[in-house]
Each structure stands twice: as structure tokens, then as C-alpha cells.
Design a protein around this motif. Structure first.
Motif, PDB file in Angstrom:
ATOM      1  N   ALA A 134       0.837  -1.213   0.000  1.00 18.00           N
ATOM      2  CA  ALA A 134       0.000   0.000   0.000  1.00 18.00           C
ATOM      3  C   ALA A 134       0.867   1.257   0.000  1.00 18.00           C
ATOM      4  O   ALA A 134       0.573   2.241  -0.688  1.00 18.00           O
ATOM      5  CB  ALA A 134      -0.924  -0.009   1.220  1.00 18.00           C
ATOM      6  N   TYR A 137       2.434   1.695  -3.471  1.00 17.85           N
ATOM      7  CA  TYR A 137       1.491   2.107  -4.521  1.00 17.85           C
ATOM      8  C   TYR A 137       1.047   3.558  -4.365  1.00 17.85           C
ATOM      9  O   TYR A 137       0.959   4.308  -5.326  1.00 17.85           O
ATOM     10  CB  TYR A 137       0.276   1.174  -4.497  1.00 17.85           C
ATOM     11  CG  TYR A 137      -0.744   1.513  -5.559  1.00 17.85           C
ATOM     12  CD1 TYR A 137      -0.539   1.153  -6.892  1.00 17.85           C
ATOM     13  CD2 TYR A 137      -1.919   2.204  -5.236  1.00 17.85           C
ATOM     14  CE1 TYR A 137      -1.467   1.468  -7.870  1.00 17.85           C
ATOM     15  CE2 TYR A 137      -2.849   2.518  -6.207  1.00 17.85           C
ATOM     16  CZ  TYR A 137      -2.620   2.152  -7.520  1.00 17.85           C
ATOM     17  OH  TYR A 137      -3.538   2.467  -8.489  1.00 17.85           O
ATOM     18  N   THR A 138       0.774   3.941  -3.117  1.00 22.43           N
ATOM     19  CA  THR A 138       0.216   5.290  -2.897  1.00 22.43           C
ATOM     20  C   THR A 138       1.308   6.353  -2.752  1.00 22.43           C
ATOM     21  O   THR A 138       1.034   7.541  -2.926  1.00 22.43           O
ATOM     22  CB  THR A 138      -0.612   5.323  -1.597  1.00 22.43           C
ATOM     23  OG1 THR A 138       0.241   4.940  -0.502  1.00 22.43           O
ATOM     24  CG2 THR A 138      -1.803   4.386  -1.673  1.00 22.43           C
ATOM     25  N   LEU A 247      -5.688   3.550   0.266  1.00 19.15           N
ATOM     26  CA  LEU A 247      -6.300   2.265  -0.087  1.00 19.15           C
ATOM     27  C   LEU A 247      -7.116   1.737   1.090  1.00 19.15           C
ATOM     28  O   LEU A 247      -6.970   2.206   2.220  1.00 19.15           O
ATOM     29  CB  LEU A 247      -5.217   1.245  -0.452  1.00 19.15           C
ATOM     30  CG  LEU A 247      -4.275   1.612  -1.598  1.00 19.15           C
ATOM     31  CD1 LEU A 247      -3.287   0.469  -1.847  1.00 19.15           C
ATOM     32  CD2 LEU A 247      -5.057   1.921  -2.877  1.00 19.15           C
ATOM     33  N   ASP A 275      -8.923  -3.048  -1.642  1.00 17.54           N
ATOM     34  CA  ASP A 275      -7.738  -3.035  -2.507  1.00 17.54           C
ATOM     35  C   ASP A 275      -6.809  -4.186  -2.133  1.00 17.54           C
ATOM     36  O   ASP A 275      -6.152  -4.754  -3.004  1.00 17.54           O
ATOM     37  CB  ASP A 275      -7.028  -1.693  -2.360  1.00 17.54           C
ATOM     38  CG  ASP A 275      -7.963  -0.566  -2.787  1.00 17.54           C
ATOM     39  OD1 ASP A 275      -8.341  -0.555  -3.964  1.00 17.54           O
ATOM     40  OD2 ASP A 275      -8.367   0.247  -1.928  1.00 17.54           O
ATOM     41  N   ILE A 298      -2.391  -2.856  -8.337  1.00 15.91           N
ATOM     42  CA  ILE A 298      -1.758  -2.291  -7.133  1.00 15.91           C
ATOM     43  C   ILE A 298      -0.439  -3.009  -6.831  1.00 15.91           C
ATOM     44  O   ILE A 298       0.523  -2.406  -6.358  1.00 15.91           O
ATOM     45  CB  ILE A 298      -2.752  -2.358  -5.953  1.00 15.91           C
ATOM     46  CG1 ILE A 298      -3.833  -1.302  -6.177  1.00 15.91           C
ATOM     47  CG2 ILE A 298      -2.064  -2.171  -4.606  1.00 15.91           C
ATOM     48  CD1 ILE A 298      -4.980  -1.354  -5.234  1.00 15.91           C
TER      49      ILE A 298
END
Ligand code: PLP
Length: 436
Positions: A134, A137-138, A247, A275, A298
Motif C-alpha cells: 500500500a 502504490y500510494t 487504499l 484493494d 496495485i
């Protein structure tokens, strides 16, 4: 919080010499970090179905251990484990159909958007990996969790598990919100109130220059005291997190694998597609098997750049065990059993709560139920909850406690719990309530 219902060494004087000696040996060898349950600790030697047996052959009806969720020592799971262990056990760096057959069967229980699965040995590792994915990805670091959440024991995950206790500080980028409240009179307010807290946490992150990575929740809020209703209350909060670039990670370690009765996964009760979904405990019915599912888009960059290996995660024996667990859930209709028997158990508990002032709200879904224990003033009564748990143990019934004040009886039997088991438990609880 992790010390709830823990045996206190000063209670040892009440035990017989053999038990005292075993406790002393354990303490000497394992050191001080481990806890035993109950004022009178259990020494179990065997399990079958919904029953556990101690050294004296006494039977205990198990309403606590959700790991062996298709039943203790289920013969089909044991057979699958033994067969594969006798043939081969290696790891995921060799071709093997077993792990792929299992991956296909597991993914088939999920919404199609969750297209990849990764295997670990514990729920803690699954959450740790989910957090890394996470954050990758973010590009964010902030995580929102609930006030008494428990997500595991790795260094990173203990920092976002407030129920581990004050000794482990919360991470700088972690924001805590209260679990959703139970408002049977105004159910539509539950999601609004929860989302308002999540929005405030996001605003606070922004003010401190922290980009959000995820909202991470146990979809039944089991260590916060069990909060299940109304189904759908998570939607607004998840929308808020996604709008801020974060997410939604559903921790299904407790609610997953059919326990809620109506669905295979707790997030499905909310009509959401997460997600990432993390899972463990019942996944291997006691064999250390855990993992996560994730949307392929993701995982894409993380997977390419940070190749993943877990020595034991997803090995052929674990895959055989995991597959057997899914087959048993299906063949024995255990999700439906959780729905039917769970409803009967909840109804029985609601009846007892009407007749006994010390029992308050009864909450839950399927075979995961929390019952508040309250003082005459209505305040949380953790001491009486502890007494009930210990008196039930003497009656041969095993449950636990959870929640902010350790006053919610935590009841989560095996998915094969029967109508007769419900009657046995309610009878015992009634006898215990009379003794208070
Ligand atoms: C909701 C939840 N997430 C994660 C974990 C961690 O799982 P494990 O003990 O397998 O590391 C637990 C364990 O109790 C849990 O209840």
C-alpha cells in the motif's frame, strides 16, 4: 489488552503441585512474555470437532478457538497434510501445481478484481506485506486504524495495533479512530459517525504533511468489542480514504472463511471490494498458513521491483492444507451452518440479556458474537466479564473477552458448532449467571 483473561502467578498457590511445576518450568524456559489463559490454566492434550480434552480426559466445549475453525483435528485436513508431507515439501521457488490449485480456489471465493494472492505464515506478516504494498502504490505512509485494533506483531504492525498496549508506541504516521458504535435505533448514523472520524484523521494527516496509504480495519472490529451492524457502514469511510488517495485494506484474519454466515468474507457484508485483503488464522485450520489478495494493478510495481520470498509461505504442504480447508467449508456447508447456528446462538444470548441485568448489548454476525457485561449503572464491567469467563471454564465451556474495557464476552466457536452445542453453552451460561 493482550493480557486479558491472563493467569496471574500469585494464583499459583491454588493449583496442584504438578501444574505449579509445569508453570514454573514454562516460565523458566519461555521467559516472561507469554501468557496463560484463566485463573486455573488449561492443560489440553486432544481436540476433536468442537471439543477439547485435558490431561484428565475432561471435555471442554470450545467457543474460543477460531483457528481450528472447521473443527479440531479435522480428518480431511489432517489427511491432506500427511499425504503431502509424505510426498514433498519445498517452497515457491519450484514449479508445483498444488499452490496454483489452491490459489485458484481461494481467489474464486473473492471478487474478480482481487486477482493475485501471496502467501505468508502469519496474519502479522500478511498485514506487514500489505502495508509495504500500500505504501509503495500510494507513495503515502499514513494509516488509519481503530482504537483497540490488533493487526499483528511485526515491528511495523505492532506500531499500528493499539491493543498491544502503551509499551509499544504508535507510529508517527498512524491515526486512531473509535470503532463504529452499535446504534440499533439509528443504524444509518453508524457509518456517518465512523466516516466523520476517518475524514478528521485524514485532515489531521494532511495538516502534518502525511500522505495517507490506507485505512486498515478488521471488518468485524473483533478486538474493539465486535461491531457488525448495520452491514454497509464501512462504505462512506472507504470512499473518503480513496478520495484522499489511500487504499482500503480489509483484515479478514478473524471474520474470513465463512464465519459471518452470510458471506465468505466480512468485507462482502459491506458490499465493498477492498484493494487488499489479509487473512490467516482459520486458513490452515491450525497449520501456519496466511496471506493476502490484492488487485493486480496495485501489486504491479511492487511485485516487479521488490521480489518476494517467504521460506514457508505457500509451500506444498500448506497449499494442500489450505485447499482441504476450503473443500471442507464447501462440502460440509459450514458457512450456512455459521449463519443458522449463529442466529440461534445470538437469539439465545439476547434472551439471557433480557433476563440478566449484567448482560448488555449482544452484537455480531454468524458465529462471532460479542456480549457486553455491564454494572447496574450501565458502565462496562470487565471484572464480572472475567469472572464469567473463569466460571464458564469450570463448567467446561471456553470463551474469551475483548473490547475497550475487556468487558465484551468474545464468543467464536468452530464453524461446525451445532444446535445441541448452543443449548449446552446457554445452559452453562445460565448456571454461571445465577452464581454471580
Ligand atoms: C485481526 C487480526 N489481524 C492480524 C492478526 C495477526 O495474526 P498472527 O497472530 O497470525 O500473526 C490477528 C491475530 O490475532 C488478528 O486478530
Amino acid at each position: 489488552m493482550l493480557k486479558v483473561n491472563a493467569f496471574q502467578p500469585e494464583q499459583a498457590a491454588a493449583l496442584d503441585a504438578a501444574e505449579r511445576s509445569l508453570i514454573e518450568r514454562r516460565q523458566r524456559l519461555l521467559g516472561p512474555a507469554y501468557q496463560l489463559f484463566y485463573d486455573n490454566p488449561l492443560h489440553l492434550v486432544r481436540g476433536a470437532g468442537t471439543w477439547l480434552y485435558d490431561t484428565a480426559g475432561r471435555a471442554y466445549l470450545d467457543l474460543y478457538n477460531n483457528v481450528a475453525s472447521v473443527g479440531h483435528s479435522h480428518p480431511r485436513v489432517v489427511e491432506a497434510l500427511a499425504r503431502q508431507a509424505a510426498a514433498l515439501n519445498t517452497h515457491t521457488r519450484y514449479l508445483h501445481e498444488g499452490v496454483l490449485d489452491y490459489a485458484e480456489k481461494l481467489l474464486a471465493t473473492m471478487p474478480a478484481q482481487l486477482g493475485n494472492v501471496m502467501f505468508t505464515c502469519t496474519g502479522s506478516e500478511a498485514n506487514d506485506l500489505a502495508l509495504r504494498i500500500a505504501r509503495d502504490y500510494t507513495g503515502g505512509t499514513g494509516v488509519i486504524v481503530t482504537r483497540y485494533a490488533y493487526h499483528g506483531m511485526t515491528a511495523a504492525i505492532a506500531e499500528l495495533s493499539p491493543s498491544v498496549g502503551d509499551y509499544v508506541p504508535l507510529g508517527r504516521d498512524i491515526r486512531v479512530v473509535d470503532a463504529p458504535v452499535h446504534l440499533p435505533q439509528a443504524p444509518q448514523r453508524v457509518g456517518q459517525l465512523f466516516a466523520a472520524q476517518v475524514r478528521a484523521a485524514l485532515a489531521d494527516m494532511q495538516r502534518h504533511g502525511i500522505r495517507p496509504a490506507a485505512l486498515l480495519v478488521d471488518t468485524l472490529f473483533t478486538s474493539d468489542g465486535v461491531f457488525a451492524d448495520p452491514a454497509g457502514f464501512l462504505v462512506e469511510a472507504v470512499e473518503a480514504v480513496r478520495a484522499a488517495g489511500g487504499l482500503f485494506i480489509a483484515d479478514e484474519v478473524q471474520p474470513g472463511f465463512g464465519r459471518t454466515g452470510t458471506h465468505m468474507w466480512g468485507f462482502q457484508r459491506h458490499g465493498l471490494v477492498p484493494d487488499l485483503v489479509t487473512m490467516g488464522k482459520p486458513m490452515g485450520n491450525g497449520h501456519p498458513l496466511a496471506g493476502l489478495t490484492v488487485r493486480p494493478e496495485i501489486l504491479e510495481r511492487f511485485g516487479r521491483n521488490a521480489s518476494y520470498f517467504n521460506t514457508f509461505g505457500g509451500n506444498p504442504v500448506s497449499a494442500a492444507v489450505g485447499l482441504a480447508v476450503l473443500q471442507v467449508i464447501e462440502d460440509e456447508g459450514l458457512q450456512e451452518n455459521a449463519r443458522l447456528v449463529g442466529a440461534q446462538l445470538k437469539e439465545g444470548l439476547e434472551g439471557l440479556a433480557r433476563d440478566n441485568a449484567c448482560l448488555g448489548q449482544v452484537r455480531g454476525a454468524g458465529l462471532f458474537i460479542g456480549v457486553d457485561v455491564v454494572a447496574p449503572s450501565g458502565a462496562a464491567d470487565g471484572a464480572t466479564a472475567r469472572r464469567i469467563v473463569n466460571l464458564l471454564r469450570e463448567e467446561g465451556m471456553l470463551i474469551g473477552v475483548s473490547g475497550a474495557d475487556n468487558n465484551a464476552l468474545k464468543i467464536r466457536p468452530q464453524l461446525c458448532f451445532s444446535a445441541q452445542n448452543v443449548e449446552q453453552f446457554l445452559g452453562a451460561l445460565q448456571r454461571v449467571l445465577r452464581q454471580l
